[in-house]
Design an enzyme around this catalytic site. Structure first.
Site, PDB file in Angstrom:
ATOM      1  N   LYS A   1     -15.984  25.796 -25.991  1.00 18.13           N
ATOM      2  CA  LYS A   1     -17.220  26.586 -25.901  1.00 18.13           C
ATOM      3  C   LYS A   1     -16.956  28.094 -26.019  1.00 18.13           C
ATOM      4  O   LYS A   1     -17.782  28.827 -26.553  1.00 18.13           O
ATOM      5  CB  LYS A   1     -17.963  26.264 -24.593  1.00 18.13           C
ATOM      6  CG  LYS A   1     -18.538  24.839 -24.592  1.00 18.13           C
ATOM      7  CD  LYS A   1     -19.322  24.536 -23.336  1.00 18.13           C
ATOM      8  CE  LYS A   1     -19.663  23.047 -23.280  1.00 18.13           C
ATOM      9  NZ  LYS A   1     -20.433  22.679 -22.102  1.00 18.13           N
TER      10      LYS A   1
ATOM     11  N   LYS B   1     -12.580  33.872 -10.110  1.00 17.10           N
ATOM     12  CA  LYS B   1     -13.560  33.427 -11.120  1.00 17.10           C
ATOM     13  C   LYS B   1     -14.978  33.423 -10.545  1.00 17.10           C
ATOM     14  O   LYS B   1     -15.939  33.739 -11.241  1.00 17.10           O
ATOM     15  CB  LYS B   1     -13.196  32.035 -11.601  1.00 17.10           C
ATOM     16  CG  LYS B   1     -12.013  32.015 -12.561  1.00 17.10           C
ATOM     17  CD  LYS B   1     -12.019  30.703 -13.184  1.00 17.10           C
ATOM     18  CE  LYS B   1     -11.122  29.913 -13.774  1.00 17.10           C
ATOM     19  NZ  LYS B   1     -11.143  28.570 -13.976  1.00 17.10           N
TER      20      LYS B   1
ATOM     21  N   GLY C   1     -25.165  13.908 -13.704  1.00 16.84           N
ATOM     22  CA  GLY C   1     -25.555  14.850 -14.743  1.00 16.84           C
ATOM     23  C   GLY C   1     -25.987  14.220 -16.062  1.00 16.84           C
ATOM     24  O   GLY C   1     -26.056  14.923 -17.074  1.00 16.84           O
TER      25      GLY C   1
HETATM   26  N1  LIG Z   1     -23.918  16.839 -17.673  1.00 15.77           N
HETATM   27  C1  LIG Z   1     -23.619  17.704 -18.604  1.00 15.77           C
HETATM   28  O1  LIG Z   1     -24.357  17.885 -19.586  1.00 15.77           O
HETATM   29  C2  LIG Z   1     -22.390  18.549 -18.456  1.00 15.77           C
HETATM   30  C3  LIG Z   1     -22.192  19.660 -19.285  1.00 15.77           C
HETATM   31  C4  LIG Z   1     -21.033  20.412 -19.118  1.00 15.77           C
HETATM   32  C5  LIG Z   1     -20.100  20.052 -18.134  1.00 15.77           C
HETATM   33  N2  LIG Z   1     -20.332  18.971 -17.346  1.00 15.77           N
HETATM   34  C6  LIG Z   1     -19.364  18.589 -16.276  1.00 15.77           C
HETATM   35  O2  LIG Z   1     -19.149  19.718 -15.445  1.00 15.77           O
HETATM   36  C7  LIG Z   1     -17.829  19.688 -14.917  1.00 15.77           C
HETATM   37  C8  LIG Z   1     -17.146  21.025 -15.155  1.00 15.77           C
HETATM   38  O3  LIG Z   1     -16.985  21.238 -16.552  1.00 15.77           O
HETATM   39  P1  LIG Z   1     -16.501  22.677 -17.142  1.00 15.77           P
HETATM   40  O4  LIG Z   1     -16.744  22.628 -18.591  1.00 15.77           O
HETATM   41  O5  LIG Z   1     -17.072  23.783 -16.342  1.00 15.77           O
HETATM   42  O6  LIG Z   1     -14.944  22.609 -16.850  1.00 15.77           O
HETATM   43  P2  LIG Z   1     -13.952  23.863 -16.712  1.00 15.77           P
HETATM   44  O7  LIG Z   1     -14.430  25.055 -17.448  1.00 15.77           O
HETATM   45  O8  LIG Z   1     -12.601  23.316 -17.003  1.00 15.77           O
HETATM   46  O9  LIG Z   1     -14.017  24.253 -15.132  1.00 15.77           O
HETATM   47  C9  LIG Z   1     -13.565  23.342 -14.178  1.00 15.77           C
HETATM   48  C10 LIG Z   1     -13.941  23.833 -12.772  1.00 15.77           C
HETATM   49  O10 LIG Z   1     -13.582  22.808 -11.845  1.00 15.77           O
HETATM   50  C11 LIG Z   1     -12.699  23.361 -10.859  1.00 15.77           C
HETATM   51  N3  LIG Z   1     -11.784  22.292 -10.459  1.00 15.77           N
HETATM   52  C12 LIG Z   1     -11.057  21.467 -11.257  1.00 15.77           C
HETATM   53  N4  LIG Z   1     -10.378  20.570 -10.516  1.00 15.77           N
HETATM   54  C13 LIG Z   1     -10.674  20.841  -9.209  1.00 15.77           C
HETATM   55  C14 LIG Z   1     -10.281  20.268  -7.973  1.00 15.77           C
HETATM   56  N5  LIG Z   1      -9.443  19.241  -7.918  1.00 15.77           N
HETATM   57  N6  LIG Z   1     -10.791  20.793  -6.822  1.00 15.77           N
HETATM   58  C15 LIG Z   1     -11.639  21.841  -6.862  1.00 15.77           C
HETATM   59  N7  LIG Z   1     -12.051  22.439  -8.011  1.00 15.77           N
HETATM   60  C16 LIG Z   1     -11.565  21.942  -9.167  1.00 15.77           C
HETATM   61  C17 LIG Z   1     -12.022  24.517 -11.540  1.00 15.77           C
HETATM   62  O11 LIG Z   1     -11.520  25.408 -10.560  1.00 15.77           O
HETATM   63  P3  LIG Z   1     -10.449  26.545 -10.944  1.00 15.77           P
HETATM   64  O12 LIG Z   1     -11.248  27.666 -11.530  1.00 15.77           O
HETATM   65  O13 LIG Z   1      -9.826  26.887  -9.646  1.00 15.77           O
HETATM   66  O14 LIG Z   1      -9.480  25.919 -11.919  1.00 15.77           O
HETATM   67  C18 LIG Z   1     -13.200  25.098 -12.346  1.00 15.77           C
HETATM   68  O15 LIG Z   1     -14.055  25.856 -11.525  1.00 15.77           O
HETATM   69  C19 LIG Z   1     -17.145  18.493 -15.572  1.00 15.77           C
HETATM   70  O16 LIG Z   1     -17.205  17.392 -14.676  1.00 15.77           O
HETATM   71  C20 LIG Z   1     -17.996  18.224 -16.804  1.00 15.77           C
HETATM   72  O17 LIG Z   1     -17.945  16.857 -17.173  1.00 15.77           O
HETATM   73  C21 LIG Z   1     -21.451  18.220 -17.484  1.00 15.77           C
END
Ligand SMILES: NC(=O)c1ccc[n+]([C@@H]2O[C@H](COP(=O)([O-])OP(=O)(O)OC[C@H]3O[C@@H](n4cnc5c(N)ncnc54)[C@H](OP(=O)(O)O)[C@@H]3O)[C@@H](O)[C@H]2O)c1
Length: 269
Positions: free
Chosen positions: A65, A155, A238
């Site tokens: 993205k 962040k 979601g």
């Molecule tokens: N339903 C939908 O349409 C939709 C759309 C987009 C995303 N999503 C979902 O949203 C979620 C996040 O996606 P994203 O694109 O934002 O991913 P991303 O940019 O990789 O961000 C991941 C986030 O999760 C945190 N994280 C990862 N593992 C963790 C853990 N074990 N404990 C605590 N925090 C943790 C990270 O923290 P740090 O900053 O500390 O690494 C970061 O804030 C995913 O589950 C994705 O499937 C859904």
């Protein structure tokens, strides 16, 4: 026939082709919609090739993205705020980038779940791409406050600084959440993907009416089960956000607004 695709890595699991074909059927629109797995370093080449072969638009998912934001020559307000693009629109002159994740979440909360965001206190866990995409549209609904708590505190603070002109927003660490009364808790972390629950004080769930996981699965996610086990009866995943963000992209590309409810029912079945 107009050509579209979703690009990401991994992308095999994506429901976007099914969703867009179901929307297209509602209007007798003929379209091709494929999935393209993009290897590291190949994003720009894949986009250029797709566009030169007559592609009309792309949906962009993890981890591209920010790359899609970087190659966009024109940006919508939501993409500019999010610094991330999930929808690319191609025409002869330029590449336009938009971000429909926030519209997707807001429409799912308000229209599919009947949750009114205005004046509510919201706790969001996570500060990655998905959270930055939803903050603008959420703040436009004028919640009382949004607290963003993230494992990497810097962040969350960055997001607070980028979005504070739109409303009341606080960024902090997962262990620094002020003991406010929250109406809604949104899990925007990727922790559920690893089967983990957020490490926050469970007292924070005491007054929560609704617990929403941006992740979706064929059964209740680990976050939904964790919230229910700690007293929150109203939980959701979601999938609705996914369908609603797709509907917003479909409207940008085709100029018509699909009925999301019947598509959601089919996907749940
Ligand atoms: N339903 C939908 O349409 C939709 C759309 C987009 C995303 N999503 C979902 O949203 C979620 C996040 O996606 P994203 O694109 O934002 O991913 P991303 O940019 O990789 O961000 C991941 C986030 O999760 C945190 N994280 C990862 N593992 C963790 C853990 N074990 N404990 C605590 N925090 C943790 C990270 O923290 P740090 O900053 O500390 O690494 C970061 O804030 C995913 O589950 C994705 O499937 C859904």
């Amino acid at each position: 026939m107009k050509k579209f695709a979703v690009v990401g890595n991994p992308v095999n699991h994506s429901l976007s082709p099914v969703i867009h074909q179901q929307f297209a059927r509602q209007f007798d629109i003929q379209l091709e919609y494929t999935k393209i797995q993009v290897e590291a370093g190949e994003f720009q080449n894949v986009v250029n090739t797709f566009r030169h072969q007559g592609g009309a638009g792309l949906n962009v998912t993890v981890p591209y993205k920010t790359d899609a934001y970087a190659i966009s020559q024109q940006l919508s307000t939501s993409a500019t705020l999010a610094k991330a693009v999930n929808t690319l629109i191609f025409n002869a002159e330029s590449i336009k980038g938009d971000n429909t994740d926030g519209t997707g979440l807001v429409n799912d909360l308000i229209h599919n779940h009947g949750f009114n965001i205005t004046n509510k206190s919201i706790l969001i866990l996570g500060a990655g791409g998905a959270v930055s995409g939803v903050l603008g549209p959420l703040l436009i609904q004028q919640p009382q406050v949004i607290v963003i708590a993230n494992r990497t505190v810097a962040k969350a603070i960055d997001l607070q600084q980028n979005f504070s002109h739109l409303g009341s927003i606080i960024g902090c660490g997962l262990d620094q959440i002020k003991s406010l009364k929250f109406d809604l808790i949104i899990n925007g972390t990727a922790a559920s993907l690893a089967g983990q629950t957020p490490s926050i004080d469970i007292d924070l769930l005491k007054d929560v009416q609704f617990a929403y996981d941006m992740m979706y699965a064929s059964e209740a996610t680990v976050f939904m089960r964790w919230a229910q086990a700690n007293g929150v009866e109203w939980v959701a995943d979601g999938l609705g956000m996914l369908v609603e963000q797709a509907a917003a992209a479909f409207e940008i590309w085709h100029g018509v607004k699909p009925d999301t409810r019947q598509v959601l029912i089919k996907l749940r079945a």
